[in-house]
Design a protein around this motif. Sequence first.
Motif, short mmCIF file in Angstrom:
data_model
loop_
_atom_site.label_atom_id
_atom_site.label_comp_id
_atom_site.label_asym_id
_atom_site.label_seq_id
_atom_site.Cartn_x
_atom_site.Cartn_y
_atom_site.Cartn_z
N ALA A 160 41.37 38.57 69.02
CA ALA A 160 41.42 37.17 68.56
C ALA A 160 40.04 36.52 68.58
CB ALA A 160 42.38 36.38 69.44
N ASN A 161 38.99 37.34 68.73
CA ASN A 161 37.60 36.84 68.73
C ASN A 161 37.37 35.75 69.79
OD1 ASN A 161 36.72 38.50 66.54
ND2 ASN A 161 37.77 37.09 65.12
N GLY A 162 38.00 35.94 70.95
CA GLY A 162 37.77 35.03 72.06
C GLY A 162 38.68 33.82 72.09
N ASP A 163 39.64 33.73 71.18
CA ASP A 163 40.54 32.58 71.13
C ASP A 163 41.65 32.76 72.17
OD1 ASP A 163 42.19 30.49 70.56
OD2 ASP A 163 42.58 31.03 68.48
N THR A 164 41.48 32.17 73.33
CA THR A 164 42.45 32.35 74.42
C THR A 164 43.71 31.51 74.21
OG1 THR A 164 41.38 30.61 75.72
CG2 THR A 164 40.67 32.88 76.12
N GLU A 165 43.68 30.57 73.26
CA GLU A 165 44.86 29.73 73.02
C GLU A 165 45.86 30.38 72.07
OE1 GLU A 165 44.38 25.23 73.30
OE2 GLU A 165 42.55 25.85 72.26
#
Length: 418
Positions: A160-165
């Motif tokens: 998710a390319n760093g998208d933790t949400e």
Amino acid sequence: MPIISEKSVLGSNSYEAYLYKFVNLVNLKTYIGVHKGSANDEYLHSSTNKEFKEALQQDDFSYEILEYGSYKEMCQREYVMLSEVDAKNNDDYYNLSNGFSQYKEPDFEKVKDLFNQIKDGFYQRRKEPLTIHELMDYLQVRYQHHGDHQRNIKECIDVANGDTENCFGKGKGLTAIIFEGRGKKGTDLRIDGSHSVNAAVASKNATTISTIRIPFEVNSDFTEIEIRMLGNLLNKRDDIEKKSMSEKDGIKYIIDNVTSGIEWNSDINVKALKSFGFKGHKGKGKIKTILTKAKQVVDVQRNKLEKGLLWIDYTAMPHRNTLSDTEKFYSNQDGWCSMSMSSGYYRLDRIMQFLKTQNKLNPKIKSCMVIIHHPNTRTRDEWDNGFYTEWKKIQDMFIAKSGFFIDYKVMDVWTTDS
């Protein structure tokens, strides 16, 4: 004495005391008491209430043994039952006191209410820099950190390319739950989301994480036992980013409570295990298994256990760094190389091959320090009870006259929650 009805629950042969109840069948007035001793002795009751004694001589009564167990736990059960109805001030009871608390039980309803508020969105969820959480004090309610679970979360974050949400799909991401002001020296305490934070840090792509903060004025009256109970309830959620409680987590919860003074088979422990999603009761099912195994650990290690101990998984952060640092330390010693190895996958041929390879790269290297970490208590016990000794004999035979030397450093297996 006109006792016209008697019954009792099934008990084992190893009980210390029992909880009993008299009910006046004329006016339904009740007396609850505890006896330390056998149900077959001549004990009747220890009440000093004149009205109760006189009623026993003339009215019909039922008598029931409610529960067997340790004297401490039976006294606690008596206290809880009498306090719930305020028996000493209740005309429906003969008891002149409410008994005495043996330990402070967690307030299950208070914990459940906060759990429901968190789940229902009562507290605002907000995005915060990951750097705030990386070194935050944390409460770890699990038996051990799970390296495989952290790696799975990290992979999802990377995709998710760093998208933790949204790393598990739109609107499905990671959350850390914080008790403000409850850490060391008044700092904040993370009570849920340690795997998520460590995985996000390991990802390198993530910079933020969603956070739910519980204000100090709300959490300040929560005891450590109640915080642990809440943490385990939060692990019960069946979300994709969560790893549900295991049997070992349940055992650790019981052991932690025992070190806080709560009996291993107390009703509050059974109630908690049911709320965590385990099935059964004291005498049946997974709950019986957890209680029995916890008691075995307590009996064997009662004098060794310290409150809040956590089994160290060296494949998981932050302990992976500790293992790496230890390996580097020995590798920097003149004439030495170092490698780490799980006692659950011990291979002498790997050690020999590694040592020979290092020797080719640097002929001064003749010795290897093998850093052993135990993945579980079974392999730890096997290592301590002869596995190492047997392999040492084989090893010495293989490297005799070779000019090489192999030694071992065994890593600690327990750490504290904080």
